[in-house]
Scaffold this active site. Structure first.
Site, PDB file in Angstrom:
ATOM      1  CD  GLU A 337     -10.257 -11.984  -2.257  1.00  0.00           C
ATOM      2  OE1 GLU A 337     -10.105 -12.770  -1.665  1.00  0.00           O
ATOM      3  OE2 GLU A 337      -9.551 -10.895  -2.406  1.00  0.00           O
ATOM      4  CD  GLU A 359      -3.273 -13.995  -1.295  1.00  0.00           C
ATOM      5  OE1 GLU A 359      -3.886 -13.569  -2.093  1.00  0.00           O
ATOM      6  OE2 GLU A 359      -4.132 -14.110  -0.006  1.00  0.00           O
TER       7      GLU A 359
HETATM    8 ZN   LIG Z   1      -5.779 -13.405  -2.504  1.00  0.00          ZN
END
Ligand SMILES: [Zn+2]
Length: 886
Positions: A337, A359
């Site tokens: 994060e 991601e």
């Molecule tokens: Zn992520």
């Protein structure tokens, strides 16, 4: 955002593997596709002034917003995103000049999730403020603004949080809710005076309103995408520390702050490391991480800028139940994060097509950083399993390229998958290996610096990497991100002369469901090494074949170091050499060679028993993660024998005989000075031996469970979940009732949630049915029910799937709307039944929009594959066991 990937989670504690759906699904029964989420491009927002008054009790809120906009060309109307809102007092005023506009007509479109404001006369281009009052709803599943109820020793509590990725900010603020409509936000909230409110930025001003409430105004945010806005409210506590001038904080429910101490310290270390890596400082004054009880089928944590949200199970370490594996997970999720604060928040993908830029990068960065700052955990080995997870998904027809076209909100939700995360990370790792870590970092720094506060597409990154590397990257990057699938490198003839081994390599494609498929072609960076030599040879295999000269003679490992995104299929003679040299291979290559032999064996491309030959070649003192990996595969093979008790027992006897000597070295009790990998192996071996039905382990788990009241050491925290899982798996009615009573009585949400999941673990079908009934009640808590049904389905796929479909109306209220099109089909994943294939297909046809059936198609392909493996490969395993089993 951090998706919870099923492969990483222990059996009875399994979350729903994959899942998804969204708006199209909410207006179900009429499948809807081609719901474009793209708004007219004639208006651009620059700033939102938002004020909300949440009413937690009635689950609704009042809001007002003033949006600074630029009208780029004359238009009679303005369309923005809004869901479940009512509007009042809408007005438009030009920033300069005095001529106001009559109140517009307001029309909402629930399906398109928009509100359109139409004016009596066209608006000239220029700058305006669009203002309105509105009301919205507070949900009970984790999207939009939502409430989580939880027990504490002092009574029941309700806290509010937001979750907006990918497209739920529109439930909180009428907005241009798309990642490339970046703007600044100033949020004000009127809240109970005794509660704490948290947002992306620090509190700028608090005003006591004298009626038990206060008005909190947060400092203006930097320019950012709507999906990163955050708000939370509750009976919270906050602790802080400093890192390079940034205030780093954790926020928890009252009384749990000490359990977030590890996350806080870790965040500080990670933030410093990223300052160094990215070269651009973290731009906000503070970075909080907010813990929430409960769970979601869609995600585990979310990177809201300056205010990361994480479910408690992924951030708190509870001294009564958390394990070494949990601790590593807390670390790597925080690292993921925090990486997004740059990759995602500061620089954001233009559109969901390039979600992998967020991601894949955050996944890769977290893996790299965890290994770098905690080398003693040796989590770097995890890249092999993560890559394998992606390859398994990438090898069926329903796969997609890393960069893919996304049209609908629902398709955007479905993009949060193994390809985007794990393949994205694996491709980055391969390309970093190809250009070298220095050039890679130089390119990343330039990319961040150039595009700060802006939006990008994949080629913006490749251009900077290529410039920094001074060699062509673009073609390889395109091969691996614009086309789907997994290359297969066949290692044919090998000959050694003058100390050089010459290998013939041929490129094919690894698939699970299309054996006759004509392979795509890739430019594949291949690294090979003779076992034990320490020297590498590198080449790009292009055009389908090539040769490679490797220094040394002996067993050659192709994909040495395992940075390549491809499978390796050795000719029998080459495989035999690798097998005989297995103990000498680097640990990461042992894992890679085993994973390839397993996958290609099941696919029928090499003998399925080759994997078991490697297991026999693995020394009892091999790395703990090698044995953890073997245990996991034993478990999987054991499942393939489900329904055939005799043959299953024969396999279990072999598997237990291999694992018992390893477990004897590890033991039930920690040894002084042992590393975390050993502690994790202990729990893995106990869990697997329990699954395989080892009577000694099951008896000891039960003995410890029964003794825990009298002997506090009988169930140490590090083994509590493992022991409870074995007890629950083999539970009888009395034991289940006892676990149920414990779950009811528990006041700590983190523990309570685990206990409810355990109630879904039993092998006994009657008890599994009781768990399903319990899941439909309010008792487990609104966010536990879906996970309980998933856990039942893990062991009883038909039972779980049929039940959920039969109770769809009730179950839908307990599943994130964004997850449904993945969640329902996912329940059938472990099936071995042809009838289930038909049922999943019929469900998708009836209830999932045509453009969003990829998850269902994947489940179907995998069930077909599992049946094929059972019918065609297990006989080979049986024959091997007759030869080698004792
Ligand atoms: Zn992520």
């Amino acid at each position: 955002m951090r998706r919870m990937l099923a492969a990483a989670i222990a059996i009875a504690l399994a979350l729903a593997g994959t899942s998804t759906i969204s708006m199209a699904q909410t207006s179900r029964d009429t499948p809807v596709d081609e719901v474009t989420t793209q708004l007219p491009r004639n208006v651009r927002p620059t700033h939102y002034e938002v004020a909300v008054v949440p009413d937690a009790q009635s689950l609704r809120f009042d809001g007002t917003v003033a949006i600074a906009i630029e009208v780029l060309e004359p238009t009679p109307s303005i369309t923005l995103n809004a869901v479940d809102m009512t509007f009042a007092n809408v007005r438009l005023a030009p920033v300069s000049g005095s001529s106001g506009f009559d109140a517009p007509q307001v029309a909402t479109d629930a399906e398109a999730q928009t509100a359109t404001f139409t004016f009596a006369r066209p608006l000239p281009a220029g700058a305006y403020t669009l203002s309105m009052d509105y009301t919205g709803v507070i949900g009970t599943q984790a999207n939009g603004l939502f409430a989580i109820d939880y027990d504490t020793a002092a009574g029941r509590r309700r806290a509010l949080y937001t979750q907006f990725e990918n497209s739920d900010a529109r439930k909180f603020v009428p907005s241009w809710d798309e990642p490339n409509h970046k703007a600044t936000f100033t949020l004000t909230a009127t809240v109970p005076a005794a509660q704490m409110a948290v947002s992306n930025m620090p509190v700028a001003e608090t005003t006591d309103l004298g009626d038990g409430s206060k008005r909190v105004r947060f400092a203006p945010s930097p320019k950012m995408s709507t999906y990163l806005l955050f708000f939370a409210l509750g009976d919270f506590e906050r602790a802080t520390t400093q890192a390079d001038g940034t205030e780093v904080g954790v926020v928890t429910q009252k009384g749990k702050l000490s359990q977030a101490a590890f996350a806080l310290e870790s965040s500080k270390d990670v933030l410093r490391e990223y300052h160094d890596y990215f070269g651009t400082p973290y731009p906000l004054p503070k970075l909080d991480n907010i813990a929430s009880p409960g769970r979601s089928q869609f995600f585990g944590a979310m990177e809201n800028w300056g205010a990361i949200f994480t479910f408690e199970y992924a951030i708190l370490l509870d001294p009564t139940i958390s394990t070494q594996a949990d601790k590593q997970r807390v670390y790597s999720i925080a690292a993921h994060e925090i990486a997004h604060q740059w990759f995602g928040n500061l620089v954001t993908m233009q559109w969901w097509d390039d979600l992998w830029l967020n991601e894949g990068f955050a996944t890769w960065m977290a893996g790299r950083t965890t290994q770098k700052l905690h080398p003693e955990w040796n989590t770097g080995l995890g890249v092999v399993g993560s890559r394998d997870y992606a390859m398994s998904r990438d090898a069926v027809a329903s796969t997609h390229p890393v960069v893919q076209h996304v049209e609908t909100v629902e398709q955007a939700s479905q993009a949060f998958d193994a390809i985007t995360y794990s393949k994205g990370a694996a491709v980055i790792r391969m390309l970093e290996g190809y250009v070298g870590p220095e050039a890679w970092r130089t390119g990343v720094r330039k990319y961040i610096e150039t595009h700060a506060y802006g939006n990008t597409a994949s080629d913006d990154l490749w251009r900077e990497i290529q410039a920094a590397a001074g060699k062509p990257v673009l073609d390889i990057a395109h091969d691996f991100t614009l086309q789907p699938g997994v290359p297969l490198i066949r290692v044919g003839q090998a000959s050694c002369a003058n100390g050089i081994t010459t290998l013939a390599l041929e490129q094919g494609e690894y698939t699970k469901d299309r054996p006759d498929k004509r392979p795509l072609t890739w430019r594949v960076p291949v690294i090979a090494s003779v076992a034990g030599s320490g020297e590498e040879a590198r080449a790009i295999v292009s055009g389908g074949s090539g040769t490679l000269d490797v220094p040394g003679c002996g067993a050659v490992v192709v994909n040495a170091g395992q940075s390549g995104y491809y499978r390796t299929l050795y000719a029998p003679a080459q495989f035999a050499r690798v097998r005989d040299a297995f103990a000498k291979l680097a640990t990461i290559d042992q894992l890679g060679v085993m994973r390839d032999a397993w996958a290609l064996g099941l696919a029928g491309q090499q003998p399925a028993s080759d994997y078991l030959d490697l297991v026999l070649a693995a020394p009892v003192d091999a790395d703990p993660q090698v044995w953890g990996d073997i245990a996991q595969h034993f478990d999987s093979l054991h499942d393939y024998y489900e329904g055939d008790a005799e043959r299953q027992k024969t396999f279990a006897a072999f598997a237990i005989a291999r694992l018992v000597p390893v477990f004897a070295r590890v033991g039930w009790e920690p040894r002084a000075g042992e590393g975390d990998p050993v502690a994790i192996l202990r729990s893995d071996l106990i869990a697997t031996l329990g699954e395989l039905g080892d009577p000694a382990v099951i008896a000891e788990a039960r003995r410890r469970h029964a003794a825990q009241d009298a002997d506090p050491d009988a169930v140490p925290a590090a083994l509590r979940k493992t022991i409870l899982t074995i007890v629950a798996r083999h539970a009888d009615v009395a034991t289940w009732d006892q676990l149920h009573a414990a779950a009811k009585a528990e006041k700590t949400p983190l523990v309570k949630d685990q206990l409810y999941l355990l109630l879904s673990a039993p092998r006994d079908e009657a008890l599994a049915k009781r768990a399903l009934q319990l899941a439909l009640t309010d008792e487990p808590g609104a966010t536990n029910s879906a996970a309980m049904i998933s856990a039942v389905a893990n062991e009883h796929p038909e039972l779980g799937f049929d039940f959920a479909v039969a109770h769809r109306r009730q179950v839908d209220t307990k599943v994130d709307a964004t997850s449904r099109s993945r969640w329902y089909p996912g329940l059938a994943s472990n099936s071995l039944e042809p009838a289930t294939v038909a049922k999943v297909g019929a469900f998708a046809q009836a209830h999932i929009a045509e453009g969003s059936r990829r998850a269902a198609d994947t489940v179907i392909a995998n069930i077909d594959y599992r049946m094929k493996v059972r019918n065609e490969r297990l006989p080979e395993i049986d024959a091997w066991l007759r030869e080698n089993g004792s």
